[in-house]
Structure formats: C-alpha cells, structure tokens
Design a protein around this motif. Structure first.
Motif, PDB file in Angstrom:
ATOM      1  N   GLY A 285       0.825  -1.205   0.000  1.00 20.12           N
ATOM      2  CA  GLY A 285       0.000   0.000   0.000  1.00 20.12           C
ATOM      3  C   GLY A 285       0.856   1.251   0.000  1.00 20.12           C
ATOM      4  N   VAL A 286       1.935   1.239   0.798  1.00 18.19           N
ATOM      5  CA  VAL A 286       2.843   2.382   0.838  1.00 18.19           C
ATOM      6  C   VAL A 286       3.473   2.607  -0.537  1.00 18.19           C
ATOM      7  CG1 VAL A 286       4.941   3.308   1.887  1.00 18.19           C
ATOM      8  CG2 VAL A 286       3.310   2.053   3.299  1.00 18.19           C
ATOM      9  N   ALA A 287       3.887   1.528  -1.198  1.00 21.57           N
ATOM     10  CA  ALA A 287       4.498   1.648  -2.521  1.00 21.57           C
ATOM     11  C   ALA A 287       3.516   2.239  -3.528  1.00 21.57           C
ATOM     12  CB  ALA A 287       4.988   0.277  -2.996  1.00 21.57           C
ATOM     13  N   GLN A 288       2.271   1.769  -3.511  1.00 24.13           N
ATOM     14  CA  GLN A 288       1.272   2.315  -4.435  1.00 24.13           C
ATOM     15  C   GLN A 288       1.064   3.808  -4.189  1.00 24.13           C
ATOM     16  OE1 GLN A 288      -2.379  -0.293  -4.799  1.00 24.13           O
ATOM     17  NE2 GLN A 288      -1.170  -1.614  -3.452  1.00 24.13           N
ATOM     18  N   LEU A 289       1.025   4.205  -2.931  1.00 19.60           N
ATOM     19  CA  LEU A 289       0.830   5.613  -2.603  1.00 19.60           C
ATOM     20  C   LEU A 289       2.053   6.451  -2.952  1.00 19.60           C
ATOM     21  CD1 LEU A 289      -1.053   5.221   0.783  1.00 19.60           C
ATOM     22  CD2 LEU A 289      -1.952   6.345  -1.273  1.00 19.60           C
ATOM     23  N   ALA A 290       3.243   5.862  -2.873  1.00 24.19           N
ATOM     24  CA  ALA A 290       4.442   6.599  -3.277  1.00 24.19           C
ATOM     25  C   ALA A 290       4.341   6.972  -4.755  1.00 24.19           C
ATOM     26  CB  ALA A 290       5.691   5.768  -3.009  1.00 24.19           C
ATOM     27  N   TRP A 291       3.855   6.023  -5.590  1.00 28.73           N
ATOM     28  CA  TRP A 291       3.645   6.352  -6.998  1.00 28.73           C
ATOM     29  C   TRP A 291       2.555   7.411  -7.143  1.00 28.73           C
ATOM     30  CZ3 TRP A 291      -0.842   6.296  -9.718  1.00 28.73           C
ATOM     31  CH2 TRP A 291      -0.722   6.674 -11.066  1.00 28.73           C
ATOM     32  N   ARG A 292       1.452   7.241  -6.443  1.00 29.90           N
ATOM     33  CA  ARG A 292       0.310   8.140  -6.569  1.00 29.90           C
ATOM     34  C   ARG A 292       0.672   9.574  -6.191  1.00 29.90           C
ATOM     35  NH1 ARG A 292      -4.747   8.925  -8.839  1.00 29.90           N
ATOM     36  NH2 ARG A 292      -6.168   9.951  -7.406  1.00 29.90           N
ATOM     37  N   ARG A 293       1.424   9.733  -5.118  1.00 30.16           N
ATOM     38  CA  ARG A 293       1.719  11.049  -4.570  1.00 30.16           C
ATOM     39  C   ARG A 293       2.987  11.662  -5.165  1.00 30.16           C
ATOM     40  NH1 ARG A 293      -1.212  12.151  -0.059  1.00 30.16           N
ATOM     41  NH2 ARG A 293       0.423  13.313   1.046  1.00 30.16           N
ATOM     42  N   HIS A 294       3.863  10.818  -5.700  1.00 27.86           N
ATOM     43  CA  HIS A 294       5.139  11.299  -6.248  1.00 27.86           C
ATOM     44  C   HIS A 294       5.446  10.538  -7.542  1.00 27.86           C
ATOM     45  CE1 HIS A 294       5.843  13.214  -2.299  1.00 27.86           C
ATOM     46  NE2 HIS A 294       5.351  12.089  -1.798  1.00 27.86           N
ATOM     47  N   PRO A 295       4.612  10.666  -8.547  1.00 23.37           N
ATOM     48  CA  PRO A 295       4.746   9.827  -9.750  1.00 23.37           C
ATOM     49  C   PRO A 295       6.071   9.991 -10.480  1.00 23.37           C
ATOM     50  CG  PRO A 295       3.205  11.648 -10.129  1.00 23.37           C
ATOM     51  CD  PRO A 295       3.491  11.626  -8.655  1.00 23.37           C
ATOM     52  N   GLY A 296       6.706  11.155 -10.372  1.00 25.64           N
ATOM     53  CA  GLY A 296       7.960  11.344 -11.059  1.00 25.64           C
ATOM     54  C   GLY A 296       9.139  10.670 -10.393  1.00 25.64           C
ATOM     55  N   ARG A 297       8.931  10.153  -9.186  1.00 27.11           N
ATOM     56  CA  ARG A 297      10.035   9.575  -8.428  1.00 27.11           C
ATOM     57  C   ARG A 297      10.045   8.047  -8.463  1.00 27.11           C
ATOM     58  NH1 ARG A 297      11.892  13.332  -4.823  1.00 27.11           N
ATOM     59  NH2 ARG A 297      13.756  12.002  -4.760  1.00 27.11           N
ATOM     60  N   VAL A 298       8.915   7.438  -8.728  1.00 30.37           N
ATOM     61  CA  VAL A 298       8.800   5.975  -8.711  1.00 30.37           C
ATOM     62  C   VAL A 298       8.840   5.458 -10.139  1.00 30.37           C
ATOM     63  CG1 VAL A 298       7.335   4.014  -8.091  1.00 30.37           C
ATOM     64  CG2 VAL A 298       7.505   5.985  -6.547  1.00 30.37           C
ATOM     65  N   SER A 299       9.891   4.703 -10.465  1.00 31.87           N
ATOM     66  CA  SER A 299      10.073   4.215 -11.830  1.00 31.87           C
ATOM     67  C   SER A 299       9.392   2.880 -12.074  1.00 31.87           C
ATOM     68  CB  SER A 299      11.566   4.078 -12.136  1.00 31.87           C
ATOM     69  OG  SER A 299      12.198   3.202 -11.210  1.00 31.87           O
ATOM     70  N   GLY A 300       9.056   2.156 -11.001  1.00 28.66           N
ATOM     71  CA  GLY A 300       8.399   0.864 -11.139  1.00 28.66           C
ATOM     72  C   GLY A 300       7.886   0.387  -9.796  1.00 28.66           C
ATOM     73  N   LEU A 301       6.977  -0.575  -9.830  1.00 32.25           N
ATOM     74  CA  LEU A 301       6.368  -1.124  -8.616  1.00 32.25           C
ATOM     75  C   LEU A 301       6.515  -2.641  -8.594  1.00 32.25           C
ATOM     76  CD1 LEU A 301       2.997   0.876  -8.559  1.00 32.25           C
ATOM     77  CD2 LEU A 301       4.916   1.179  -6.976  1.00 32.25           C
ATOM     78  N   VAL A 302       6.829  -3.182  -7.411  1.00 31.15           N
ATOM     79  CA  VAL A 302       6.797  -4.625  -7.179  1.00 31.15           C
ATOM     80  C   VAL A 302       5.960  -4.820  -5.920  1.00 31.15           C
ATOM     81  CG1 VAL A 302       8.103  -6.722  -6.756  1.00 31.15           C
ATOM     82  CG2 VAL A 302       9.051  -4.952  -8.245  1.00 31.15           C
ATOM     83  N   LEU A 303       4.792  -5.420  -6.070  1.00 28.11           N
ATOM     84  CA  LEU A 303       3.800  -5.512  -5.002  1.00 28.11           C
ATOM     85  C   LEU A 303       3.655  -6.971  -4.585  1.00 28.11           C
ATOM     86  CD1 LEU A 303       1.224  -3.113  -6.704  1.00 28.11           C
ATOM     87  CD2 LEU A 303       3.042  -2.517  -5.078  1.00 28.11           C
ATOM     88  N   CYS A 304       3.922  -7.259  -3.320  1.00 25.54           N
ATOM     89  CA  CYS A 304       4.001  -8.641  -2.837  1.00 25.54           C
ATOM     90  C   CYS A 304       2.988  -8.914  -1.730  1.00 25.54           C
ATOM     91  CB  CYS A 304       5.405  -8.935  -2.281  1.00 25.54           C
ATOM     92  SG  CYS A 304       6.760  -8.422  -3.340  1.00 25.54           S
ATOM     93  N   SER A 305       2.237  -9.999  -1.870  1.00 21.89           N
ATOM     94  CA  SER A 305       1.301 -10.432  -0.819  1.00 21.89           C
ATOM     95  C   SER A 305       0.457  -9.262  -0.329  1.00 21.89           C
ATOM     96  CB  SER A 305       2.076 -11.056   0.351  1.00 21.89           C
ATOM     97  OG  SER A 305       2.843 -12.155  -0.078  1.00 21.89           O
ATOM     98  N   THR A 306      -0.061  -8.509  -1.260  1.00 19.59           N
ATOM     99  CA  THR A 306      -0.781  -7.292  -0.914  1.00 19.59           C
ATOM    100  C   THR A 306      -1.951  -7.108  -1.862  1.00 19.59           C
ATOM    101  OG1 THR A 306      -0.457  -4.942  -0.382  1.00 19.59           O
ATOM    102  CG2 THR A 306       0.611  -5.756  -2.384  1.00 19.59           C
ATOM    103  N   GLY A 307      -2.706  -6.050  -1.656  1.00 17.49           N
ATOM    104  CA  GLY A 307      -3.869  -5.808  -2.490  1.00 17.49           C
ATOM    105  C   GLY A 307      -4.157  -4.337  -2.590  1.00 17.49           C
TER     106      GLY A 307
END
Length: 307
Positions: free
Chosen positions: A127-149
């Motif tokens: 959830g934190v990773a998804q929000l990092a993209w949402r709130r700072h899209p220019g800083r997150v180059s990719g997402l790897v989401l594990c055992s989460t929803g």
C-alpha cells in the motif's frame, strides 16, 4: 479497520522464529528527515546500480521483513530499507497514515540523493508503494507488489474477532518484554531468533489501533488503472491474510501488470524465503529491465503471466 493484519502478523511472526540465516544483514543509521524526524535506514549495494526501496509489512521493521532477500538483491541493486512510522526506529507522530509513510520514503530518497527508484512493498508496504507512486509519480520508476492488495479492510466478523484476540495477546507480550536498546537491535551476532525477537519488540504494540485505522483507510481501487509504470505483482498462493483473489485485483487493475507466484502464505518473505526469493528477484528484474528499455513517456509493460 485493518485488524485482519494483526492476526496474520501474529501467525507470521511465529514462523519468523524458524530462522532463515541472518547473514549479511546490512548496517544502518538514523537519518534526519527535514521537517519530519529521525528514521532508521539501511543503504547497501553498488552505489551506481538501480535503486530498490523495500517497504515492510505491519508490525515488522525494514530489516525484519526483508533480511533474507537483501544479499541476493545487492548483487545488482542498491537497496534501501527504512522503518515506517511507529515501527522499530521509525518516525514518531500523532497519527499513523500510509500517505505519510509514502511521503517519508520519498523524503529518504531526497536526503540520500536518489532521484528515481523501484518501490517494492510487502503487505502493508504494498500500500505504501502504491501511494508513493500516486503522490510522487515522477520519483517511482516501477512497482513490485508482494502479498498485498488494493485495500486492507475486512468485514468478516470471525476474522475480525480472531484479530482482536491476537492483538490482546501480542499487547500482553509487549508489556512483559522490555523494549530493546538500539545497540541490541544492531547486534547481528546473536542467534537469528534472538535478533528477530528484538526487532519485533522494537515496535510499540500499544499503537496497533492506529495501525488498524491507517490500514483500513487505504483503498487504491479508484485509481489503479492510472498506474503507468512497469509493475510486477508477486502472489502468495496460500495466503490466508490477503487472499490470492484480492492480490489478483492488482493484476487486473494495473495496465500491463505481470504476475509472479510464490508457493507460500503471508509470511513467505521469511518463512518461505527459499521459495520467495527467486520469483521476487525475477519480479524486480522484470520491472528494471523494462525501465531500462522503455522509451520516453508512458509505456506500460506487456501483460504476461509468469508462474
């Protein structure tokens, strides 16, 4: 509320104590985030390599959640971990909100001089990773989401009751056991079980109510389709905390998201580390390979299922 995670982590921590060797655990230090406060951070691996931020699960720490996989990642990535708010040596604040946790991660990147990074999150960390993209899209180059929803709350009364019972037990344990000093948290010469228990007890369980509220407030379903960076989803196929069907919502909702599978439950990052590490590193590689080849502008990954 997000109390389903309390029960899940209670079960998971029992598995953590079946030690996976605590080898090559990186050392860390307290980092002052301007206007936010001090936080414990580790920064390991080649300085010129692609950067991966590892976001941990609830009631753990950056190292406790991720220590088995860090040595493998350090072969080709610069890896950063941090203790989230009220976890371990994370920032102390009046409230607990996953949006603040996401902002903290970017603030760490600012202090370390890191422009862009892959955000990898396990459970709450997803959830934190998804929000990092949402709130700072220019800083997150990719997402790897594990055992989460895309959400953490549950309406199942039986699961909620079980989680409340587990919360009471864990709170009792915390009151009896002393909070470890920083020097003991950094002592990796102890048996893995001892080291893990110290890490666990560094999070004040009196804040579990706040953790539940913060988790319960998260819901990314309204904007999943807007995610425009390469994304891998690591599905724990035997998960009884975040059921696989809920994890699949990320794959169905994020354009071009790729599925990787681990034959394990909700503690697979440690309990099933030998099975978790290969698909997780493959998921990291898939995102970074795509980032390296990607032309300028939005270009989602080709949807592929990897099992």
């Amino acid at each position: 509320m997000g109390f389903e995670f309390v029960g899940g982590v209670g079960r998971a921590f029992g598995h953590v104590l079946r030690p996976y060797p605590a080898r090559d655990i990186p050392s860390g230090s307290m980092l002052e985030l301007p206007g936010r406060g001090p936080v414990f951070v580790t920064d390991s691996g080649p300085r010129d390599a692609p950067v991966v931020f590892l976001m941990h699960s609830v009631l753990t720490t950056g190292l406790l959640c991720w220590y088995p996989v860090i040595p493998e990642l350090n072969r080709r990535y610069r890896v950063v971990t941090m203790d989230q708010r009220w976890h371990g040596r994370g920032i102390r604040s009046d409230t607990f909100d996953l949006r603040d946790c996401a902002d903290d991660a970017v603030a760490v990147a600012d202090v370390l001089g890191i422009d862009r990074f892959t955000a990898a999150g396990f459970s709450m960390g997803g959830g934190v990773a998804q929000l990092a993209w949402r709130r700072h899209p220019g800083r997150v180059s990719g997402l790897v989401l594990c055992s989460t929803g895309p959400y953490f709350s549950t309406r199942d009364p039986d699961r909620r009751a079980q989680s409340h019972r587990t919360a009471r037990v864990l709170t009792g344990v915390y009151r009896v056991m002393p909070s470890p000093r920083a020097a003991r948290l950094d002592d990796t010469s102890a048996h893995t079980t001892v080291w893990a228990m110290r890490q666990f007890l560094s999070t004040p369980l009196s804040h579990m109510g706040h953790f539940g509220e913060g988790l319960g407030a998260f819901d990314s379903r309204p904007w999943l389709g807007e995610i425009d960076v390469p994304t891998s989803v690591v599905v724990s196929t035997r998960d009884r905390v975040v059921e696989p069907a809920r994890q699949q919502l990320l794959i169905d909702g994020i354009p071009g998201a790729r599925r990787f599978e681990v034959d394990g439950g909700h503690a697979c990052c440690v309990l099933g580390a030998r099975w978790f590490i290969p698909p997780f590193t493959d998921a990291i590689d898939a995102v970074n390979d795509t980032v390296a080849l990607r032309p300028a502008g939005p270009q989602p990954m080709e949807g592929t299922s990897v099992t």
